[in-house]
Every structure is written in structure tokens, then in C-alpha cells.
Design a protein around this motif. Structure first.
Motif, PDB file in Angstrom:
ATOM      1  N   LEU A  14       1.063  -1.190   0.277  1.00 13.64           N
ATOM      2  CA  LEU A  14       0.130  -0.066   0.182  1.00 13.64           C
ATOM      3  C   LEU A  14       0.659   1.155   0.695  1.00 13.64           C
ATOM      4  O   LEU A  14       0.298   2.421  -0.723  1.00 13.64           O
ATOM      5  N   ALA A  15       1.464   1.410   0.405  1.00 16.14           N
ATOM      6  CA  ALA A  15       2.641   2.267   0.466  1.00 16.14           C
ATOM      7  C   ALA A  15       3.225   2.503  -0.664  1.00 16.14           C
ATOM      8  O   ALA A  15       3.321   3.397  -0.839  1.00 16.14           O
ATOM      9  N   GLY A  16       4.081   1.105  -1.240  1.00 12.34           N
ATOM     10  CA  GLY A  16       4.366   1.436  -2.782  1.00 12.34           C
ATOM     11  C   GLY A  16       3.442   2.512  -3.590  1.00 12.34           C
ATOM     12  O   GLY A  16       4.115   3.714  -4.344  1.00 12.34           O
ATOM     13  N   GLY A  17       2.117   1.796  -3.287  1.00 12.01           N
ATOM     14  CA  GLY A  17       1.207   2.137  -3.977  1.00 12.01           C
ATOM     15  C   GLY A  17       1.077   3.706  -4.426  1.00 12.01           C
ATOM     16  O   GLY A  17       0.096   4.228  -5.183  1.00 12.01           O
ATOM     17  N   LEU A  18       0.628   4.412  -2.781  1.00 10.07           N
ATOM     18  CA  LEU A  18       0.388   5.752  -2.770  1.00 10.07           C
ATOM     19  C   LEU A  18       1.683   6.431  -2.568  1.00 10.07           C
ATOM     20  O   LEU A  18       1.841   7.059  -3.617  1.00 10.07           O
ATOM     21  N   GLU A  19       2.672   5.661  -2.937  1.00  6.72           N
ATOM     22  CA  GLU A  19       4.459   6.749  -3.288  1.00  6.72           C
ATOM     23  C   GLU A  19       3.586   6.836  -5.124  1.00  6.72           C
ATOM     24  O   GLU A  19       4.003   8.014  -5.399  1.00  6.72           O
ATOM     25  N   LEU A  20       3.596   6.104  -5.589  1.00 12.14           N
ATOM     26  CA  LEU A  20       3.041   6.283  -7.003  1.00 12.14           C
ATOM     27  C   LEU A  20       2.333   6.964  -7.324  1.00 12.14           C
ATOM     28  O   LEU A  20       2.428   7.729  -8.773  1.00 12.14           O
ATOM     29  N   LEU A  21       1.276   6.822  -6.718  1.00 16.56           N
ATOM     30  CA  LEU A  21      -0.094   7.455  -7.191  1.00 16.56           C
ATOM     31  C   LEU A  21       0.345   9.687  -7.277  1.00 16.56           C
ATOM     32  O   LEU A  21      -0.152  10.376  -7.407  1.00 16.56           O
ATOM     33  N   MET A  22       0.920   9.486  -5.730  1.00 18.32           N
ATOM     34  CA  MET A  22       1.521  11.520  -5.764  1.00 18.32           C
ATOM     35  C   MET A  22       1.441  11.613  -6.880  1.00 18.32           C
ATOM     36  O   MET A  22       3.026  11.080  -6.946  1.00 18.32           O
ATOM     37  N   PRO A  23       1.943  12.753  -6.083  1.00 19.65           N
ATOM     38  CA  PRO A  23       3.352  14.083  -6.913  1.00 19.65           C
ATOM     39  C   PRO A  23       4.855  13.515  -6.171  1.00 19.65           C
ATOM     40  O   PRO A  23       5.169  13.470  -5.004  1.00 19.65           O
ATOM     41  N   ARG A  24       5.876  13.684  -6.726  1.00 20.41           N
ATOM     42  CA  ARG A  24       7.247  13.839  -6.211  1.00 20.41           C
ATOM     43  C   ARG A  24       7.526  14.577  -6.071  1.00 20.41           C
ATOM     44  O   ARG A  24       8.193  14.546  -4.473  1.00 20.41           O
TER      45      ARG A  24
END
Length: 142
Positions: A14-24
Motif C-alpha cells: 500500500l505504501a508503494g502504491g501511494l508513492e506512485l500515485l502522489m506527485p513526486r
């Protein structure tokens, strides 16, 4: 144990998916901190069972508290007795005052001038149905 490992794996996914969806760029540090805290909470979840006994180390039950109400009532009674004796002494009457607290408040004075002491104590304590004043003559032993 298997449940704990599964929880950690799901937290990482879930943390990895959240990082992919958020602006960097704008929120990168904030997102990494939140994700790290989320994973840390998932890892430390088994510690909760150990910490749940933490409150039992220092009981806070009312049974363990010290009750000073009896001591306080005794001090109040002694202070009232001393104050009433001083009031009588200021009027020239030497006597011993005993106070029994409770409905009614009973004041007993043993002195040489019981009638005068009773009048003085009534003035000091006021007129009330819950106040009983008994004055005894110390000269005749009653």
C-alpha cells in the motif's frame, strides 16, 4: 505470526502504491515520512500486546487511593472545639468544649457558668435546628 507478516507485506504494498500515485517533487519528503510511519506502526503492532499490560503496572483504581476524609473531619472538629473554647475564654468563661459532628451538630460545654456559655455559643454558632448546645456546670460534677 503469519498475520503479522501479512500485515507488514500489505503495508509495504500500500505504501508503494501511494508513492506512485502522489506527485513526486512537491510532497516527496512528507509522503516518505507518512509511509515510513505507517510501516513502522505495522511492524510494531505485536508490541501492542506487551504494552497493553502497561496500565496494570500502575493501578489507578479508586480502591488504591488513600482516603483522608476521616482525618480531615477530625481536624475540623478539633479546630471548631478550640475556636469555641477561645470564644468562651474571651468572655471570661473557662470551660471544656466537645463537639460531635453529624446531624445534629452537638456542642457540649463543661464550665462554671453554663447559662452564659450557652448564650455565647448560640450567638457564635447561630440559630439552627441542626445545632444542639448542652451546657453543664463543672462545679457540681454533672
Amino acid at each position: 505470526m503469519n498475520e503479522w507478516a501479512f500485515t507488514i507485506c500489505m503495508a509495504c504494498v500500500l505504501a508503494g502504491g501511494l508513492e506512485l500515485l502522489m506527485p513526486r517533487r512537491e510532497y516527496e519528503k512528507s509522503i516518505k515520512i507518512v509511509v515510513a510511519l505507517y510501516i513502522l506502526v505495522a511492524v510494531l503492532q505485536p508490541v501492542q500486546s506487551v504494552i497493553s499490560g502497561w496500565n496494570e503496572l500502575w493501578p489507578t483504581k479508586e480502591d488504591d487511593a488513600v482516603d483522608f476524609s476521616g482525618y480531615r473531619a477530625q481536624l475540623e472538629q478539633q479546630a471548631l472545639e478550640e475556636q469555641l473554647e477561645q470564644t468562651l475564654f474571651a468572655q471570661g468563661i473557662n470551660g471544656e468544649v466537645q463537639v460531635l459532628v453529624g446531624p445534629p451538630l452537638t456542642v457540649t460545654v463543661d464550665c462554671d457558668a453554663p447559662e452564659q456559655a450557652q448564650v455565647i455559643l448560640r450567638q457564635a454558632l447561630g440559630d439552627g435546628e441542626q445545632i444542639v448546645i448542652r451546657a453543664e456546670d463543672s462545679g457540681n460534677g454533672t
